[in-house]
Scaffold this motif. Structure first.
Motif, PDB file in Angstrom:
ATOM      1  N   ARG A   1      41.405  48.676  36.475  1.00 44.21           N
ATOM      2  CA  ARG A   1      42.654  48.263  35.832  1.00 44.21           C
ATOM      3  C   ARG A   1      43.858  48.940  36.479  1.00 44.21           C
ATOM      4  NH1 ARG A   1      44.532  43.971  32.923  1.00 44.21           N
ATOM      5  NH2 ARG A   1      46.705  44.516  32.545  1.00 44.21           N
ATOM      6  N   LYS A   2      43.717  50.218  36.838  1.00 47.15           N
ATOM      7  CA  LYS A   2      44.807  50.938  37.499  1.00 47.15           C
ATOM      8  C   LYS A   2      45.134  50.308  38.853  1.00 47.15           C
ATOM      9  CE  LYS A   2      44.310  55.517  35.384  1.00 47.15           C
ATOM     10  NZ  LYS A   2      43.987  56.943  35.624  1.00 47.15           N
ATOM     11  N   VAL A   3      44.086  49.940  39.593  1.00 42.70           N
ATOM     12  CA  VAL A   3      44.292  49.293  40.894  1.00 42.70           C
ATOM     13  C   VAL A   3      45.041  47.980  40.709  1.00 42.70           C
ATOM     14  CG1 VAL A   3      43.092  48.110  42.777  1.00 42.70           C
ATOM     15  CG2 VAL A   3      42.340  50.383  42.065  1.00 42.70           C
ATOM     16  N   PHE A   4      44.615  47.208  39.710  1.00 44.95           N
ATOM     17  CA  PHE A   4      45.271  45.920  39.435  1.00 44.95           C
ATOM     18  C   PHE A   4      46.733  46.121  39.060  1.00 44.95           C
ATOM     19  CE2 PHE A   4      46.629  42.845  36.210  1.00 44.95           C
ATOM     20  CZ  PHE A   4      46.505  41.651  36.917  1.00 44.95           C
ATOM     21  N   ASP A   5      46.984  47.062  38.143  1.00 46.26           N
ATOM     22  CA  ASP A   5      48.360  47.304  37.685  1.00 46.26           C
ATOM     23  C   ASP A   5      49.260  47.770  38.829  1.00 46.26           C
ATOM     24  OD1 ASP A   5      47.710  46.559  35.124  1.00 46.26           O
ATOM     25  OD2 ASP A   5      47.448  48.608  34.386  1.00 46.26           O
ATOM     26  N   ALA A   6      48.717  48.643  39.697  1.00 45.44           N
ATOM     27  CA  ALA A   6      49.516  49.153  40.820  1.00 45.44           C
ATOM     28  C   ALA A   6      49.856  48.040  41.800  1.00 45.44           C
ATOM     29  CB  ALA A   6      48.761  50.272  41.528  1.00 45.44           C
ATOM     30  N   LEU A   7      48.866  47.188  42.109  1.00 43.43           N
ATOM     31  CA  LEU A   7      49.111  46.086  43.039  1.00 43.43           C
ATOM     32  C   LEU A   7      50.096  45.086  42.437  1.00 43.43           C
ATOM     33  CD1 LEU A   7      48.468  44.561  45.647  1.00 43.43           C
ATOM     34  CD2 LEU A   7      46.526  43.513  44.454  1.00 43.43           C
ATOM     35  N   ARG A   8      49.921  44.775  41.171  1.00 43.87           N
ATOM     36  CA  ARG A   8      50.825  43.830  40.517  1.00 43.87           C
ATOM     37  C   ARG A   8      52.261  44.355  40.516  1.00 43.87           C
ATOM     38  NH1 ARG A   8      49.793  42.750  34.262  1.00 43.87           N
ATOM     39  NH2 ARG A   8      50.311  44.973  34.271  1.00 43.87           N
ATOM     40  N   SER A   9      52.415  45.644  40.213  1.00 41.77           N
ATOM     41  CA  SER A   9      53.749  46.233  40.183  1.00 41.77           C
ATOM     42  C   SER A   9      54.395  46.192  41.569  1.00 41.77           C
ATOM     43  CB  SER A   9      53.659  47.676  39.681  1.00 41.77           C
ATOM     44  OG  SER A   9      54.917  48.302  39.693  1.00 41.77           O
ATOM     45  N   GLN A  10      53.604  46.510  42.590  1.00 43.49           N
ATOM     46  CA  GLN A  10      54.111  46.504  43.971  1.00 43.49           C
ATOM     47  C   GLN A  10      54.557  45.106  44.385  1.00 43.49           C
ATOM     48  OE1 GLN A  10      51.170  47.806  46.842  1.00 43.49           O
ATOM     49  NE2 GLN A  10      52.124  46.587  48.442  1.00 43.49           N
ATOM     50  N   LEU A  11      53.749  44.105  44.079  1.00 45.57           N
ATOM     51  CA  LEU A  11      54.058  42.740  44.484  1.00 45.57           C
ATOM     52  C   LEU A  11      55.268  42.189  43.726  1.00 45.57           C
ATOM     53  CD1 LEU A  11      50.452  41.267  44.786  1.00 45.57           C
ATOM     54  CD2 LEU A  11      51.968  41.994  46.634  1.00 45.57           C
ATOM     55  N   ARG A  12      55.344  42.500  42.433  1.00 46.86           N
ATOM     56  CA  ARG A  12      56.495  42.029  41.660  1.00 46.86           C
ATOM     57  C   ARG A  12      57.799  42.628  42.187  1.00 46.86           C
ATOM     58  NH1 ARG A  12      54.780  42.260  35.241  1.00 46.86           N
ATOM     59  NH2 ARG A  12      53.309  40.497  35.260  1.00 46.86           N
ATOM     60  N   SER A  13      57.741  43.925  42.517  1.00 48.96           N
ATOM     61  CA  SER A  13      58.934  44.601  43.006  1.00 48.96           C
ATOM     62  C   SER A  13      59.383  44.006  44.342  1.00 48.96           C
ATOM     63  CB  SER A  13      58.655  46.094  43.153  1.00 48.96           C
ATOM     64  OG  SER A  13      59.765  46.769  43.686  1.00 48.96           O
ATOM     65  N   ALA A  14      58.404  43.771  45.238  1.00 50.55           N
ATOM     66  CA  ALA A  14      58.739  43.226  46.558  1.00 50.55           C
ATOM     67  C   ALA A  14      59.264  41.802  46.460  1.00 50.55           C
ATOM     68  CB  ALA A  14      57.510  43.272  47.460  1.00 50.55           C
ATOM     69  N   ALA A  15      58.813  41.068  45.438  1.00 52.08           N
ATOM     70  CA  ALA A  15      59.201  39.664  45.314  1.00 52.08           C
ATOM     71  C   ALA A  15      60.454  39.475  44.461  1.00 52.08           C
ATOM     72  CB  ALA A  15      58.060  38.862  44.712  1.00 52.08           C
ATOM     73  N   ASP A  16      61.026  40.569  43.955  1.00 52.56           N
ATOM     74  CA  ASP A  16      62.234  40.498  43.119  1.00 52.56           C
ATOM     75  C   ASP A  16      62.059  39.444  42.017  1.00 52.56           C
ATOM     76  OD1 ASP A  16      64.789  41.092  42.222  1.00 52.56           O
ATOM     77  OD2 ASP A  16      65.737  39.615  43.534  1.00 52.56           O
ATOM     78  N   VAL A  17      60.987  39.610  41.252  1.00 52.44           N
ATOM     79  CA  VAL A  17      60.647  38.627  40.220  1.00 52.44           C
ATOM     80  C   VAL A  17      61.667  38.671  39.082  1.00 52.44           C
ATOM     81  CG1 VAL A  17      58.926  37.967  38.491  1.00 52.44           C
ATOM     82  CG2 VAL A  17      58.185  38.750  40.750  1.00 52.44           C
ATOM     83  N   GLN A  18      62.107  37.510  38.662  1.00 55.55           N
ATOM     84  CA  GLN A  18      63.025  37.389  37.514  1.00 55.55           C
ATOM     85  C   GLN A  18      62.511  36.265  36.633  1.00 55.55           C
ATOM     86  OE1 GLN A  18      67.193  37.160  38.595  1.00 55.55           O
ATOM     87  NE2 GLN A  18      66.826  38.306  40.485  1.00 55.55           N
ATOM     88  N   VAL A  19      62.424  36.534  35.356  1.00 56.59           N
ATOM     89  CA  VAL A  19      61.943  35.523  34.415  1.00 56.59           C
ATOM     90  C   VAL A  19      62.980  35.319  33.342  1.00 56.59           C
ATOM     91  CG1 VAL A  19      60.152  34.973  32.716  1.00 56.59           C
ATOM     92  CG2 VAL A  19      59.530  36.173  34.828  1.00 56.59           C
ATOM     93  N   GLU A  20      63.317  34.073  33.089  1.00 56.51           N
ATOM     94  CA  GLU A  20      64.278  33.742  32.059  1.00 56.51           C
ATOM     95  C   GLU A  20      63.631  32.775  31.067  1.00 56.51           C
ATOM     96  OE1 GLU A  20      67.837  32.239  33.734  1.00 56.51           O
ATOM     97  OE2 GLU A  20      68.159  33.971  35.075  1.00 56.51           O
ATOM     98  N   VAL A  21      63.668  33.143  29.837  1.00 58.13           N
ATOM     99  CA  VAL A  21      63.107  32.299  28.787  1.00 58.13           C
ATOM    100  C   VAL A  21      64.228  31.890  27.859  1.00 58.13           C
ATOM    101  CG1 VAL A  21      61.441  32.149  26.894  1.00 58.13           C
ATOM    102  CG2 VAL A  21      60.893  33.509  28.943  1.00 58.13           C
ATOM    103  N   SER A  22      64.459  30.586  27.782  1.00 55.76           N
ATOM    104  CA  SER A  22      65.535  30.080  26.926  1.00 55.76           C
ATOM    105  C   SER A  22      65.046  29.996  25.486  1.00 55.76           C
ATOM    106  CB  SER A  22      65.968  28.683  27.397  1.00 55.76           C
ATOM    107  OG  SER A  22      66.438  28.747  28.728  1.00 55.76           O
ATOM    108  N   ALA A  23      65.926  30.378  24.567  1.00 55.93           N
ATOM    109  CA  ALA A  23      65.575  30.258  23.155  1.00 55.93           C
ATOM    110  C   ALA A  23      65.520  28.799  22.774  1.00 55.93           C
ATOM    111  CB  ALA A  23      66.627  30.984  22.305  1.00 55.93           C
ATOM    112  N   ARG A  24      64.573  28.438  21.916  1.00 53.99           N
ATOM    113  CA  ARG A  24      64.470  27.053  21.475  1.00 53.99           C
ATOM    114  C   ARG A  24      65.657  26.703  20.586  1.00 53.99           C
ATOM    115  NH1 ARG A  24      58.072  26.213  19.818  1.00 53.99           N
ATOM    116  NH2 ARG A  24      57.224  26.545  21.910  1.00 53.99           N
ATOM    117  N   PRO A  25      66.142  25.470  20.741  1.00 51.16           N
ATOM    118  CA  PRO A  25      67.306  25.056  19.900  1.00 51.16           C
ATOM    119  C   PRO A  25      66.896  24.946  18.439  1.00 51.16           C
ATOM    120  CG  PRO A  25      66.425  23.191  21.148  1.00 51.16           C
ATOM    121  CD  PRO A  25      65.697  24.411  21.662  1.00 51.16           C
TER     122      PRO A  25
END
Length: 260
Positions: A236-260
């Protein structure tokens, strides 16, 4: 090993396919007849794949989507396996540190190994039947003081007769009958005999075979268990570290719009 119009099946392919079978099923294909049937089943699959391609089934969007998803899963599994190999095995210091912080998980409660001789009473037994059963149990108790359990248990009624009278190893809370448990844990020395105990099954006499005091095994005793339990944590630590590294390098941004 097999030829058909448009292709062949090699020995290596057959062996690789056979390794995917459960061991019990694999044995069916060890004979000459079995190998022939197995090869024919492989040919059949190849022919059906080719027929599906001829009909254009392989190009259908739903099939392509499932193939893509399977490919992604396999690639991710291979990537994580590569990362885990690079991380290496847990060091001795890491194993000991994990053991020290999880000692309570390895604690063994006080346990008793018991022998039993039972004088059973039928369900809904009469007072006379209960009296006779108790008298039998009193006789068992008397004989156990001078005769081995293996001999006396042959006269009893419980399923422990098949195991020379041994009922099993129990911690507190594992015996279904509280009266039996109280009598069992009152025994202190191996060979000691309990008074006759009335239970839901009838009347029983217990003999203490072994008493195991509460203890926590040392690191050396449970090292392989520690390594097994720590494995998923490190994965799990290996997975979390790799995921964190890849997200940081990819400048991930997520936007979730509130439902009307």
């Amino acid at each position: 090993m097999a030829r058909f119009r448009g292709g062949t099946i090699t020995r290596e392919e057959m062996q690789r396919e056979a390794l995917r079978l459960p061991p019990t099923l694999r044995e069916q294909f060890e004979s000459t007849v079995g190998q022939r049937e197995f090869l024919l089943s492989m040919v059949d699959k190849r022919l059906m794949v080719e027929e599906a391609r001829r009909r254009g089934i392989a190009q259908r969007p739903e099939i392509a989507r499932q193939v893509r998803e399977l490919e992604e899963r396999l690639i991710v599994q291979a990537l994580l396996a590569e990362e885990e190999r690079a991380a290496g095995r847990a060091s001795e210091a890491e194993l000991r540190a994990w053991y020290d912080s999880h000692k309570a998980d390895f604690a063994q409660p006080e346990r008793v190994r018991l022998g039993r001789v039972l004088a059973a009473v039928p369900a809904g037994g009469t007072a006379a039947e209960r009296t006779r059963a108790r008298a039998r149990a009193e006789e068992f108790a008397r004989r156990l003081r001078t005769e081995p359990l293996a001999k006396v248990q042959a006269l009893g009624d419980g399923p422990e007769r098949a195991k020379n009278g041994e009922l099993g190893l129990f911690a507190r809370g594992e015996l279904k009958d509280r009266r039996l448990e109280d009598a069992a844990f009152a025994l202190l020395k191996p060979g000691q005999i309990s008074p006759v105990v009335e239970t839901a099954e009838g009347y029983a006499v217990l003999q203490l075979i072994e008493r195991k005091e509460a203890r926590t095994p040392s690191f050396e005793e449970v090292r392989s268990d520690v390594e097994g339990r720590l494995g998923p944590v490190r994965q799990r630590k290996v997975f979390d570290a790799l995921r964190s590294q890849l997200r940081s390098a990819a400048d991930v941004q997520v936007e979730v719009s509130a439902r009307p």
